[in-house]
Scaffold this motif. Structure first.
Motif, PDB file in Angstrom:
ATOM      1  N   PHE A  49       3.257   3.675   9.501  1.00  0.00           N
ATOM      2  CA  PHE A  49       3.893   4.965   9.766  1.00  0.00           C
ATOM      3  C   PHE A  49       3.979   5.827   8.506  1.00  0.00           C
ATOM      4  CE2 PHE A  49       6.547   3.154  13.515  1.00  0.00           C
ATOM      5  CZ  PHE A  49       5.497   3.393  14.390  1.00  0.00           C
ATOM      6  N   MET A  50       4.253   5.180   7.375  1.00  0.00           N
ATOM      7  CA  MET A  50       4.442   5.916   6.126  1.00  0.00           C
ATOM      8  C   MET A  50       3.130   6.097   5.357  1.00  0.00           C
ATOM      9  SD  MET A  50       7.562   6.719   6.380  1.00  0.00           S
ATOM     10  CE  MET A  50       8.024   7.393   4.774  1.00  0.00           C
ATOM     11  N   GLY A  51       2.022   5.715   5.964  1.00  0.00           N
ATOM     12  CA  GLY A  51       0.727   5.912   5.328  1.00  0.00           C
ATOM     13  C   GLY A  51       0.489   5.028   4.121  1.00  0.00           C
ATOM     14  N   LEU A  52       1.063   3.830   4.124  1.00  0.00           N
ATOM     15  CA  LEU A  52       0.961   2.916   2.986  1.00  0.00           C
ATOM     16  C   LEU A  52       0.054   1.749   3.335  1.00  0.00           C
ATOM     17  CD1 LEU A  52       4.747   2.902   2.045  1.00  0.00           C
ATOM     18  CD2 LEU A  52       2.910   4.002   0.748  1.00  0.00           C
ATOM     19  N   SER A  53      -0.948   1.534   2.540  1.00  0.00           N
ATOM     20  CA  SER A  53      -1.865   0.412   2.738  1.00  0.00           C
ATOM     21  C   SER A  53      -1.561  -0.648   1.685  1.00  0.00           C
ATOM     22  CB  SER A  53      -3.319   0.882   2.621  1.00  0.00           C
ATOM     23  OG  SER A  53      -4.205  -0.199   2.804  1.00  0.00           O
ATOM     24  N   LEU A  54      -0.678  -1.580   2.058  1.00  0.00           N
ATOM     25  CA  LEU A  54      -0.216  -2.597   1.117  1.00  0.00           C
ATOM     26  C   LEU A  54      -0.195  -3.957   1.792  1.00  0.00           C
ATOM     27  CD1 LEU A  54       2.829  -0.644  -0.361  1.00  0.00           C
ATOM     28  CD2 LEU A  54       0.772  -1.285  -1.628  1.00  0.00           C
ATOM     29  N   PRO A  55      -0.500  -5.018   1.043  1.00  0.00           N
ATOM     30  CA  PRO A  55      -0.350  -6.364   1.597  1.00  0.00           C
ATOM     31  C   PRO A  55       1.122  -6.734   1.737  1.00  0.00           C
ATOM     32  CG  PRO A  55      -0.928  -6.503  -0.709  1.00  0.00           C
ATOM     33  CD  PRO A  55      -0.982  -5.040  -0.348  1.00  0.00           C
ATOM     34  N   VAL A  56       1.385  -7.692   2.601  1.00  0.00           N
ATOM     35  CA  VAL A  56       2.747  -8.177   2.843  1.00  0.00           C
ATOM     36  C   VAL A  56       2.809  -9.656   2.493  1.00  0.00           C
ATOM     37  CG1 VAL A  56       4.539  -8.587   4.573  1.00  0.00           C
ATOM     38  CG2 VAL A  56       3.182  -6.474   4.640  1.00  0.00           C
ATOM     39  N   ALA A  57       3.782 -10.035   1.689  1.00  0.00           N
ATOM     40  CA  ALA A  57       4.031 -11.438   1.364  1.00  0.00           C
ATOM     41  C   ALA A  57       5.195 -11.924   2.216  1.00  0.00           C
ATOM     42  CB  ALA A  57       4.349 -11.597  -0.115  1.00  0.00           C
ATOM     43  N   VAL A  58       4.928 -12.811   3.144  1.00  0.00           N
ATOM     44  CA  VAL A  58       5.959 -13.346   4.034  1.00  0.00           C
ATOM     45  C   VAL A  58       6.572 -14.573   3.371  1.00  0.00           C
ATOM     46  CG1 VAL A  58       6.479 -14.231   6.324  1.00  0.00           C
ATOM     47  CG2 VAL A  58       4.684 -12.497   6.030  1.00  0.00           C
ATOM     48  N   LEU A  59       7.845 -14.504   3.041  1.00  0.00           N
ATOM     49  CA  LEU A  59       8.530 -15.587   2.335  1.00  0.00           C
ATOM     50  C   LEU A  59       9.179 -16.538   3.330  1.00  0.00           C
ATOM     51  CD1 LEU A  59      10.358 -13.528  -0.458  1.00  0.00           C
ATOM     52  CD2 LEU A  59       7.976 -14.302  -0.387  1.00  0.00           C
ATOM     53  N   GLY A  60       8.955 -17.818   3.144  1.00  0.00           N
ATOM     54  CA  GLY A  60       9.628 -18.795   3.977  1.00  0.00           C
ATOM     55  C   GLY A  60      11.097 -18.937   3.625  1.00  0.00           C
TER      56      GLY A  60
END
Length: 355
Positions: A63-74
């Motif tokens: 939605f915010m026009g951001l192309s970034l990876p996501v680190a999912v923390l356990g």
């Protein structure tokens, strides 16, 4: 930890500062990810960890026009291994499933339940010394109510969760602040009639003590505290009400006796103008203590919500939030302004000693 890319070791900044996603049907997730991205761009790294639904926060990036990876923390213990350019997200157990399917711009019980769970999970992590503080994105009071959460807002929920069940609740107060004005409230979320009934010398004095301690923590050694009256013209010597005589003035006198620089009760229709810090006007006071919610918040919000920050005073941990609501009409449009969220993050860092 699951991440789209691996960027190597991240600079160490201590325990993470948590940022809860707020109501998934509003702009909370969008301003949260945008503020994180701006923080990363400005400093090259961030101490923020988002708390919420991974799918919702991925969607917010789009939605915010951001192309970034996501680190999912356990777990939050994995925060120290996060890739430096990936959005770190911790998703607490028990969130409702498929939250991204909730209609944007609508009151949703599932969204209310998720927002409350993220807040409560964050508090538990802070109490376990796994996080340094909490910045909260906006929630919707009706959504909380629909979810069966028996609190009118963040302040009361955080107050209740800050102590063990059955323990006395800590006295808390709400402060709204921007670059020009700070105001602290004696009463918060209740009807005006109930607020007036709650005003007494003990409560006003307690507010003054909490305010003094909070401003000293951000570097104001001797805060100049102005107290706004409740009634027109601060009661005009009893002509328009006697709360100033019976309750407010005695609290001010006792606070002065404790060494505080407190003045008032001042006429509430002029004291905020006197306190405002502006280029053409040096404020006479560092903060105004107001008796009721709207007395205190209207002047600050009139100056603009873009830089406004809500701080909960009196909690055993730091909590701040932006000075705006869920803005259902803007949800999903990409037009949400993250400035107030960024200001809330900066204020939280000041309060935990990182600024």
């Amino acid at each position: 930890m699951n991440t789209a890319q691996n960027f190597g070791a991240h600079p160490q900044v201590g325990l993470p500062l948590l940022l809860s996603m707020g109501d998934v049907c509003g702009i909370g997730p969008e301003v949260a990810v945008a503020a994180w991205a701006a923080d990363l761009s400005e400093s090259g790294f961030s101490d923020l960890c988002l708390v919420g639904d991974v799918s919702v926060l991925r969607r917010a990036l789009v939605f915010m026009g951001l192309s970034l990876p996501v680190a999912v923390l356990g777990s939050l213990q994995e925060f120290v291994q996060r890739p430096p350019n990936a959005l770190p997200v911790w998703q607490p157990a028990g969130l409702p499933v498929d939250l991204a399917a909730e209609p944007l711009g609508r009151i949703s019980a599932r969204a209310g339940a998720a927002a409350a769970l993220c807040i409560e999970a964050s508090v538990l992590e802070i109490q376990a010394k796994q996080a340094s503080g909490l910045v909260t994105a906006p929630i919707h009071k009706e959504a909380l109510h629909a979810a069966g959460v028996d609190f009118p807002g963040h302040t009361e929920l955080l107050q209740a969760r800050s102590v063990p069940p059955g323990a006395p609740l800590p006295p808390v107060r709400m402060m709204l602040a921007n670059e020009e004005l700070r105001t602290v409230l004696v009463t918060i979320h209740c009807s005006l009639r109930q607020a007036i009934e709650q005003i007494n010398t003990v409560r006003v004095l307690e507010t003054l003590r909490i305010t003094q301690a909070a401003l000293q923590r951000v570097g104001i050694a001797r805060p100049r505290i102005a107290v706004a009256g409740l009634n027109p013209h601060a009661g005009e010597g009893g002509l328009f009400g006697d709360e100033e005589i019976l309750h407010i003035a005695p609290a001010i006198a006792q606070a002065r006796g404790e060494g505080m620089e407190v003045s008032g009760p001042h006429a509430p229709d002029t004291v905020f103008m006197r306190a405002r810090q502006a280029p053409e006007h040096a404020g006479e006071f560092d903060v105004v203590v107001a008796m009721t919610h709207d007395h205190g918040l209207i002047p600050v919000k009139y100056l603009g919500v873009e830089q406004g920050v809500n701080v909960t005073l009196g909690l055993p941990f730091v909590r701040t939030s932006p000075d705006h609501g869920t803005a259902f009409d803007l949800a999903g449009t990409g037009r949400a302004d993250p400035a107030s969220m960024a200001a809330a993050i900066r204020m939280a860092r000041r309060l935990i000693g990182r600024a």
